[in-house]
Design a protein around this motif. Sequence first.
Motif, PDB file in Angstrom:
ATOM      1  N   UNK A 178      41.919  -7.607  57.553  1.00 38.52           N
ATOM      2  CA  UNK A 178      41.182  -6.035  56.726  1.00 38.52           C
ATOM      3  C   UNK A 178      41.631  -4.752  56.950  1.00 38.52           C
ATOM      4  N   UNK A 179      42.726  -4.982  57.392  1.00 40.83           N
ATOM      5  CA  UNK A 179      43.497  -3.417  58.645  1.00 40.83           C
ATOM      6  C   UNK A 179      43.482  -2.796  57.628  1.00 40.83           C
ATOM      7  N   UNK A 180      43.125  -1.477  56.897  1.00 40.94           N
ATOM      8  CA  UNK A 180      43.647  -0.352  56.410  1.00 40.94           C
ATOM      9  C   UNK A 180      42.907  -0.707  54.981  1.00 40.94           C
ATOM     10  N   UNK A 181      42.119  -1.568  55.403  1.00 41.17           N
ATOM     11  CA  UNK A 181      41.191  -1.803  53.508  1.00 41.17           C
ATOM     12  C   UNK A 181      41.110  -1.010  52.147  1.00 41.17           C
ATOM     13  N   UNK A 182      40.820   0.371  53.059  1.00 43.78           N
ATOM     14  CA  UNK A 182      40.481   1.433  51.899  1.00 43.78           C
ATOM     15  C   UNK A 182      41.609   2.177  50.995  1.00 43.78           C
ATOM     16  N   UNK A 191      45.229 -11.048  45.812  1.00 44.44           N
ATOM     17  CA  UNK A 191      45.920 -10.662  46.389  1.00 44.44           C
ATOM     18  C   UNK A 191      45.311 -10.761  48.200  1.00 44.44           C
ATOM     19  N   UNK A 192      43.620 -10.951  48.162  1.00 48.90           N
ATOM     20  CA  UNK A 192      43.682 -10.701  49.421  1.00 48.90           C
ATOM     21  C   UNK A 192      43.215 -12.098  49.719  1.00 48.90           C
ATOM     22  N   UNK A 194      45.394 -13.969  48.839  1.00 50.55           N
ATOM     23  CA  UNK A 194      47.181 -14.068  49.921  1.00 50.55           C
ATOM     24  C   UNK A 194      47.041 -14.174  51.647  1.00 50.55           C
ATOM     25  N   UNK A 195      46.340 -13.389  51.049  1.00 51.14           N
ATOM     26  CA  UNK A 195      46.049 -12.112  52.851  1.00 51.14           C
ATOM     27  C   UNK A 195      45.299 -12.401  53.863  1.00 51.14           C
ATOM     28  N   UNK A 196      44.000 -14.158  53.833  1.00 49.31           N
ATOM     29  CA  UNK A 196      43.461 -14.904  54.603  1.00 49.31           C
ATOM     30  C   UNK A 196      44.063 -15.701  54.468  1.00 49.31           C
ATOM     31  N   UNK A 197      45.089 -16.115  53.541  1.00 48.31           N
ATOM     32  CA  UNK A 197      46.137 -17.276  53.648  1.00 48.31           C
ATOM     33  C   UNK A 197      47.135 -16.598  55.010  1.00 48.31           C
ATOM     34  N   UNK A 198      47.669 -16.318  55.085  1.00 52.50           N
ATOM     35  CA  UNK A 198      48.401 -15.639  55.528  1.00 52.50           C
ATOM     36  C   UNK A 198      47.667 -15.011  56.890  1.00 52.50           C
ATOM     37  N   UNK A 199      46.942 -14.749  57.292  1.00 51.81           N
ATOM     38  CA  UNK A 199      46.447 -13.929  58.223  1.00 51.81           C
ATOM     39  C   UNK A 199      46.780 -15.485  59.215  1.00 51.81           C
ATOM     40  N   UNK A 200      45.922 -16.494  58.284  1.00 53.06           N
ATOM     41  CA  UNK A 200      45.533 -18.039  59.520  1.00 53.06           C
ATOM     42  C   UNK A 200      47.016 -18.571  60.229  1.00 53.06           C
ATOM     43  N   UNK A 201      47.768 -18.507  58.854  1.00 53.58           N
ATOM     44  CA  UNK A 201      49.098 -19.012  59.336  1.00 53.58           C
ATOM     45  C   UNK A 201      50.022 -17.937  60.370  1.00 53.58           C
TER      46      UNK A 201
END
Length: 499
Positions: A178-182, A191-192, A194-201
């Motif tokens: 959630x870096x720079x979420x604003x 979209x979020x 997909x970000x969570x999936x990528x972060x775990x990978x």
Amino acid sequence: MRSTKNLFRQFCCGAPGPPGRRCRYLPGVLPSDAARCSMLKAIVVSTAVLRNALIRGIAVTVLLGILGDCSTLTAAVPEPWRAGVATVSITPERPIWQAGYGARVRPSEGTSQELYAKALVLEDPAGHRVVLVTTDLLGFPAVLSDGVAARVRSEYHIARKDLLLSASHTHCGPVVARMLAVAYDDMNGDHWREVDRYTKELEDRIVAVVGRAIRNLAPARLSFGRTSAGFAANRRQAGGPIDPDVPVLRVDGEKGVLRAVVFGYACHAVTLDGDFYQFHGDYPGVAQEWLEKRHPGALALFLAGCGGDINPKPRGSLAITQQHGEALAQAVNKTLSSSMQRLHGVLRSAWEEFPVRFAPPPTREDLNRRVSDQDKYVRSHARKMLAVLDRNGRLPPEYPYPLQVWQVGSDLTWVAMAGEVVVDYVLRLQKELAGRQLWVSAYCNDVFGYIPSLRVLGEGGYEGGGAMLYYVQPGPFDSSIEETIVRKVHELVKQTDAR
């Protein structure tokens, strides 16, 4: 008493033998060589003395210091360091929102340059290991760093102080956690996810590349040098302060073949603008690629310096990105061809997480007013801060700042700072720690906001506090931030000091 030459043969080979017998400890050395044995005659007193002086070749360096230059022996001496390197692609396989620019309105559209995570493991003669990980990312948020560090400790027994996680700060990589979420107000739930999936990978890949680097440990020689680059410009003030320094660490294999080169530069990786929708490492990616092509089999690793208020000049196109990257790589390459300082000794490391205070935060009334602001980012920040108030009853008064120092032998002091650190810090530390080979890196271990100096904080503006909005922090830092951090740098340097 036995002859001196026979004593040397027994000392080196374990027993008297014919003149052509090979040395047990130094393969390739013929102890019967008349010139070499004659050099030793002056120091040979007894077999016992010499046997105690040389165990598994450890004291060869001492003997060479007494005997003077002997290229045949030097070539045979085992290197006291070991190093391992590995790399893995971290380019997202599916479209994902790109990090760094709030102006982007849609996910990525392909890849212009692959993104990588690279690991370098160094082991000193005492067996102490440290791990450097560099990445083509905007930054490591704490949640990612903590996850990687916990698994690296569990799986490879690397303490937190011995793991340095660094990001190049390219603005053409993926959003992480959630870096720079604003700043990404146009992102929706899909979209979020997909970000969570990528972060775990991403976490999995970084942990795995550390393991591969450890398995690749082999004898190594470390050397250090410096050069400079000239495309950085202060973005707050024309002609304002910059840091042109480019530190360079060379890692050679046992036969003198380059295995890795680590280098840094204090300049934002923003040559490409927010209208660029492909993955790219910006000028650091170009520089690393250029060096690896010219040194097949070697890895190039980049660390960003204190360039929070520094931009490349000019900027805005792939052609300019290529130009800056090649200029930096050529400067590094020239240093590799020069006489560099050999690093000796052992590794010492220190880590501390300590609070840095925020200025007094906005009140609930302030935030309620901001919910109706015309600026969508102000509205988004206000809503998030109100949610924190509702959940915790207050906004955080401080942030836990991670600071790390490595002493590489007795020759190199390496300071790893978190956040987007402005150039004033490195310029101050260069003065206060004068006389050292000093390397100050930023964007390490956690990127949670800008780290302004007292000067920049007083001037205000984006780096002085405005950017904290996008980092979802309650507001600017307190005026104590510079002294708090610099004092801790001195404390950790003292902890690791071999002098």
